[in-house]
Design a protein around this motif. Structure first.
Motif, short mmCIF file in Angstrom:
data_model
loop_
_atom_site.label_atom_id
_atom_site.label_comp_id
_atom_site.label_asym_id
_atom_site.label_seq_id
_atom_site.Cartn_x
_atom_site.Cartn_y
_atom_site.Cartn_z
N VAL A 50 80.25 85.54 158.87
CA VAL A 50 79.43 86.02 159.95
C VAL A 50 80.03 86.06 161.28
N ASP A 51 81.21 85.09 161.35
CA ASP A 51 81.59 85.08 162.48
C ASP A 51 83.04 85.30 162.61
N GLN A 52 83.58 86.11 161.49
CA GLN A 52 85.05 86.50 161.69
C GLN A 52 85.12 88.02 161.04
N GLU A 53 86.00 88.71 161.61
CA GLU A 53 86.40 89.89 160.92
C GLU A 53 87.71 89.72 160.17
N GLU A 54 87.84 90.39 159.21
CA GLU A 54 89.19 90.42 158.25
C GLU A 54 89.60 91.69 158.26
N VAL A 55 91.00 91.55 157.95
CA VAL A 55 91.84 92.91 157.66
C VAL A 55 92.90 92.31 156.59
N PHE A 56 92.99 93.28 155.57
CA PHE A 56 93.95 93.04 154.59
C PHE A 56 94.71 94.10 154.54
N TYR A 57 96.20 93.87 154.59
CA TYR A 57 97.41 94.71 154.49
C TYR A 57 98.10 94.73 153.42
N VAL A 58 98.07 95.75 152.56
CA VAL A 58 98.85 95.67 151.13
C VAL A 58 100.28 96.10 151.43
N VAL A 59 101.35 95.06 151.29
CA VAL A 59 102.53 95.16 151.33
C VAL A 59 103.18 95.88 150.00
N GLU A 60 102.50 95.49 148.95
CA GLU A 60 103.21 95.88 147.81
C GLU A 60 102.02 95.88 146.77
N GLY A 61 102.19 97.11 145.80
CA GLY A 61 101.02 97.26 144.72
C GLY A 61 99.89 97.90 145.37
N GLU A 62 98.62 97.42 144.75
CA GLU A 62 97.27 97.77 145.09
C GLU A 62 96.36 96.87 144.95
N ALA A 63 95.34 96.77 145.89
CA ALA A 63 94.24 95.96 145.81
C ALA A 63 92.87 96.74 145.58
N THR A 64 92.07 95.95 144.96
CA THR A 64 90.80 96.63 144.49
C THR A 64 89.67 95.89 145.20
N PHE A 65 88.71 96.15 146.13
CA PHE A 65 87.94 95.56 146.74
C PHE A 65 86.24 95.73 146.28
N GLU A 66 85.48 94.89 145.98
CA GLU A 66 84.23 95.39 145.70
C GLU A 66 83.67 94.94 147.14
N PRO A 100 82.38 91.55 160.65
CA PRO A 100 81.76 90.34 160.38
C PRO A 100 80.33 90.76 159.73
N GLY A 101 80.07 89.91 158.54
CA GLY A 101 78.73 90.05 157.75
C GLY A 101 78.95 91.18 156.76
N ARG A 123 90.12 82.53 164.18
CA ARG A 123 91.18 81.84 163.16
C ARG A 123 90.29 81.17 162.14
N ASP A 124 89.20 80.37 162.86
CA ASP A 124 88.26 79.37 162.04
C ASP A 124 86.90 80.16 161.73
N SER A 125 86.51 80.21 160.60
CA SER A 125 85.19 80.86 160.17
C SER A 125 84.25 79.63 159.59
N GLU A 126 83.26 79.53 160.40
CA GLU A 126 82.24 78.28 160.03
C GLU A 126 80.96 78.93 159.41
N ASP A 127 80.89 80.21 159.24
CA ASP A 127 79.61 80.69 158.75
C ASP A 127 79.82 81.82 157.51
N VAL A 128 80.12 81.18 156.48
CA VAL A 128 80.31 82.10 155.19
C VAL A 128 79.08 82.38 154.33
N ARG A 129 78.76 83.45 154.12
CA ARG A 129 77.45 83.76 153.54
C ARG A 129 77.89 84.35 151.87
N ILE A 130 76.92 83.92 150.76
CA ILE A 130 76.95 84.47 149.89
C ILE A 130 75.94 85.44 149.48
N PRO A 131 75.94 86.57 148.71
CA PRO A 131 74.67 87.62 148.67
C PRO A 131 73.75 87.17 147.62
N LEU A 132 73.36 86.06 147.59
CA LEU A 132 72.25 85.50 146.73
C LEU A 132 70.89 85.12 147.41
N ALA A 133 69.79 85.52 146.84
CA ALA A 133 68.59 85.52 147.19
C ALA A 133 68.13 83.86 147.46
#
Length: 203
Positions: A50-66, A100-101, A123-133
């Motif tokens: 919730v408190d951080q944006e993330e960027v993934f850069y693929v150097v080699e191969g491929e990534a699959t994101f849900e 974020p989010g 750098r530091d994320s302190e609010d990690v959420r899981i999509p569970l009710a």
């Protein structure tokens, strides 16, 4: 100025991850380099910072994101995500950003190794959420708190707190949230593959 080789950076024993933030002395950004074999995933299941944006850069191969994204806090509080769900494949030389989010989980579904950089700010994320009710109030995501003796799933609305348990089928402790059939979220044991609608909880 700081300079570091990934070979000299601290390595996570659970997955081929080299933390570059500390050796580089970064203040405002987290940087990690991953090498994932076919079938391996980035640590953790479907989650959002919730408190951080993330960027993934693929150097080699491929990534699959849900991916899973709620449009508003009202959607999240109702427990009914008016959301985008699905999978995105990111190839070599491509990058993907998660605001974020936004929920995401990445893995290597290809036949070759995946090498990627994960960059998060701040750098530091302190609010990690899981999509569970929340079982008490129905809110569609809970906060993962890892600061105590054991991890807890805590509702940010009503404060209900639960401790996740081991897999009832095999006793393995590594359970992760993923997208199941029809885009619904399920809890999956990383050892035996058993799926659960709700997370097993300790008494």
């Amino acid at each position: 100025m700081e300079r570091v080789s990934t070979d000299d950076a601290e390595r996570d024993a659970r997955v081929d991850r080299h933390g570059l933030s500390n050796p580089l002395g970064t203040i405002d950004v987290a940087v990690n380099r991953y090498r994932l074999a076919p079938g391996e995933g980035f640590p953790g299941g479907l989650h959002a910072h919730v408190d951080q944006e993330e960027v993934f850069y693929v150097v080699e191969g491929e990534a699959t994101f849900e991916t899973l994204a709620w449009w508003s806090d009202a959607d999240r509080s109702s427990g009914e995500p008016a959301s985008e769900r699905g999978e995105v494949t990111v190839g070599e030389g491509e990058a993907i950003r998660f605001a974020p989010g936004e929920f995401q989980s990445g893995r290597n579904d290809s036949d070759g190794d995946l090498v990627a950089l994960a960059i998060g700010a701040p750098r530091d994320s302190e609010d990690v959420r899981i999509p569970l009710a929340c079982p008490e109030c129905g809110r569609g995501d809970v906060r993962l708190e890892t600061g105590g003796d054991e991890p807890k799933l805590v509702c940010p609305d009503c404060g209900d707190a639960r401790v996740p348990g081991a897999c009832p089928e095999c006793g393995h402790e590594d359970l992760r949230v993923a997208l199941g059939e029809g885009g619904r979220t399920v809890v999956v044991c990383q050892d035996c593959g058993a799926e659960f609608e709700d997370p097993p909880l300790r008494d």
